[in-house]
Scaffold this active site. Structure first.
Site, PDB file in Angstrom:
ATOM      1  N   ASP A  15      71.710  89.185  28.719  1.00  0.00           N
ATOM      2  CA  ASP A  15      71.665  87.732  28.901  1.00  0.00           C
ATOM      3  C   ASP A  15      72.324  87.294  30.201  1.00  0.00           C
ATOM      4  OD1 ASP A  15      70.287  87.237  26.569  1.00  0.00           O
ATOM      5  OD2 ASP A  15      72.077  86.795  25.377  1.00  0.00           O
ATOM      6  N   ARG A  95      88.626  82.722  24.796  1.00  0.00           N
ATOM      7  CA  ARG A  95      87.669  81.956  25.600  1.00  0.00           C
ATOM      8  C   ARG A  95      88.312  80.966  26.573  1.00  0.00           C
ATOM      9  NH1 ARG A  95      85.313  85.725  24.663  1.00  0.00           N
ATOM     10  NH2 ARG A  95      83.296  85.967  23.632  1.00  0.00           N
ATOM     11  N   ASP A 124      81.045  79.588  21.447  1.00  0.00           N
ATOM     12  CA  ASP A 124      81.531  79.864  22.799  1.00  0.00           C
ATOM     13  C   ASP A 124      80.993  78.888  23.831  1.00  0.00           C
ATOM     14  OD1 ASP A 124      83.121  81.885  21.956  1.00  0.00           O
ATOM     15  OD2 ASP A 124      81.694  83.488  22.404  1.00  0.00           O
ATOM     16  N   SER A 173      76.027  92.375  17.876  1.00  0.00           N
ATOM     17  CA  SER A 173      76.728  91.742  18.986  1.00  0.00           C
ATOM     18  C   SER A 173      78.222  91.846  18.690  1.00  0.00           C
ATOM     19  CB  SER A 173      76.286  90.289  19.089  1.00  0.00           C
ATOM     20  OG  SER A 173      77.220  89.581  19.861  1.00  0.00           O
TER      21      SER A 173
HETATM   22  N1  ARG Z   1      82.640  83.621  15.034  1.00  0.00           N
HETATM   23  C1  ARG Z   1      83.704  83.960  15.882  1.00  0.00           C
HETATM   24  C2  ARG Z   1      84.060  82.825  16.773  1.00  0.00           C
HETATM   25  O1  ARG Z   1      83.266  81.994  17.070  1.00  0.00           O
HETATM   26  C3  ARG Z   1      83.469  85.238  16.677  1.00  0.00           C
HETATM   27  C4  ARG Z   1      82.207  85.315  17.474  1.00  0.00           C
HETATM   28  C5  ARG Z   1      82.195  86.564  18.289  1.00  0.00           C
HETATM   29  N2  ARG Z   1      80.964  86.835  18.957  1.00  0.00           N
HETATM   30  C6  ARG Z   1      80.268  87.955  18.810  1.00  0.00           C
HETATM   31  N3  ARG Z   1      79.171  88.047  19.470  1.00  0.00           N
HETATM   32  N4  ARG Z   1      80.620  88.902  18.016  1.00  0.00           N
HETATM   33  O2  ARG Z   1      85.186  82.727  17.175  1.00  0.00           O
END
Ligand code: ARG
Length: 395
Positions: A15, A95, A124, A173
């Protein structure tokens, strides 16, 4: 003459890689600068991303902020007993820092826009957008804006000589920093699907964990962990060491339905061995040193803190205000907590603190310091209104 420079939050994946040519061909930028921010992802992942960025982008930066991540984001989360819907946040903590580092580079480079490869479904995108917009940058999110399919992305990548990862190699992922590892997507998107053992990398399956318990002693100063079994360690080293110890015992797995910021429910799998031990020990120590009034109010503050942290709203003024309150309470959270770990469980078996609000002389069955007869007077007034009401009703 195009639109000048754009800085891209880069991960090395498909991506974000196709974003590089897209930002030029589709969005009209002249220069694309990629940034990888190291918050404790696997070293190999960082290296590969850096190599790729250096090859495909006009300029590439890799910034290591591991200790800063621990001091400025993980430590506050520990002091706040930070957890969201029952699991210790990880991605959410990283983040804002990643975004701030990218902003610093964008300012230095004189870029006007910052791009990321987030989809329009997750958390994110919002966490990144918030920080980028706070600093006045235009946000570009090609994946979210162009509604691309994976087939299109693969064809486009091939046309631009961008290596395409084999799907079989990465059926999930994964997002990782040393506080937490998160696995989502692929077959896991079916909430009824049982996760295969292979999704986990930090924790042993219970059937393979030792039958003998292991004792770990976690030392805290002002609410943050500073030692393991008496040996002083820097934050990152302490967390890594404890991840290995507790992970061996299968501590810290979550398989859950999570409510994302947008309201979507998502199936999420996590592992966070050190976080589980540290948070259990920290909260236990608080129970030894804080007053009942502090504890009950701090529970509300912690909950609110966690909500803001989950959303990445670190510039919300309330976040600073909550941190100020929390820091005041943590001045006394110094001491040691002994944890017994066995078969995925963490059990606090002992705690001590110089500022413990505890007197065995007052509470002990054997003590004569406190005159028990004094309690009779208190008892006469205790629950008086409720008793009175019952009597009135009877009459
Ligand atoms: N759901 C969690 C959050 O938004 C973790 C997301 C992590 N992303 C991933 N592609 N595993 O904080």
């Amino acid at each position: 003459m195009g639109k000048g420079k754009v800085v891209l939050a880069y991960s090395g994946g498909l991506d974000t890689s196709i974003c590089i040519p897209l930002l030029k061909e589709h969005y009209g930028y002249d220069e694309v600068i990629t940034v990888v921010v190291d918050v404790g992802q696997p070293a190999k992942e960082i290296e590969e991303a850096a190599k790729k960025g250096e090859r495909i982008a006009d300029r590439h930066y890799t910034v290591n902020v591991q200790e800063k991540f621990v001091k400025e984001h993980i430590f506050p989360a520990i002091k706040a007993n930070g957890s969201y819907e029952g699991y210790p946040m990880g991605t959410a903590l990283a983040r804002p820092l990643i975004a701030e580092e990218i902003v610093a580079i964008a300012k230095n480079e004189g870029a006007t826009a910052i791009a990321h490869g987030c989809t329009g479904r997750g958390n994110d995108q919002l966490r990144f957008d918030f920080i980028f917009r706070t600093h006045g940058f235009e946000v570009i999110a090609p994946i979210r804006e162009m509604n691309l399919t994976r087939e299109w992305e693969i064809d486009y990548a091939r046309e631009h000589e961008i290596p395409v990862p084999v799907r079989k190699e990465k059926p999930w992922s994964i997002d990782e920093n040393f506080w937490s590892r998160s696995i989502e997507g692929g077959k896991l998107e079916d909430p009824a699907y049982h996760p295969p053992e292979e999704i986990y990398a930090w924790t042993a399956p219970l059937k393979d964990t030792p039958n003998e318990p292991e004792l770990v002693s976690v030392g805290f100063e002002n609410g943050v962990p500073v030692s393991l079994d008496g040996a002083r360690m820097e934050g990152a080293e302490l967390i890594r060491t404890l991840n290995a110890v507790a992970g061996r015992h299968g501590v810290g797995r979550n398989d859950m339905m999570e409510d994302r910021i947008l309201g979507l429910k998502a199936r999420e799998n996590y592992e966070h061995p050190a976080a589980t031990v540290i948070l259990a020990a920290h909260h236990d120590l608080e129970r030894l040193v804080l007053t009942r009034a502090e504890l009950s109010f701090k529970g509300i503050v912690d909950e609110k803190w966690s909500e803001l942290a989950y959303m990445g709203l670190i510039h919300e003024p309330l976040y600073a205000a909550l941190n100020a309150f929390i820091d005041t309470t943590q001045e006394r959270v110094t001491g040691t907590v002994d944890c017994m770990i066995l078969k995925g469980g963490v059990h606090v078996v002992g705690r001590s603190a110089p500022m413990a609000l505890y007197s065995d002389d007052l509470v002990s069955f054997d003590s004569k310091t406190l005159d028990q007869c004094d309690a009779v007077g208190v008892s006469k007034y205790f629950g008086m209104q409720a008793r009175l009401l019952r009597q009135i009703k009877k009459e």
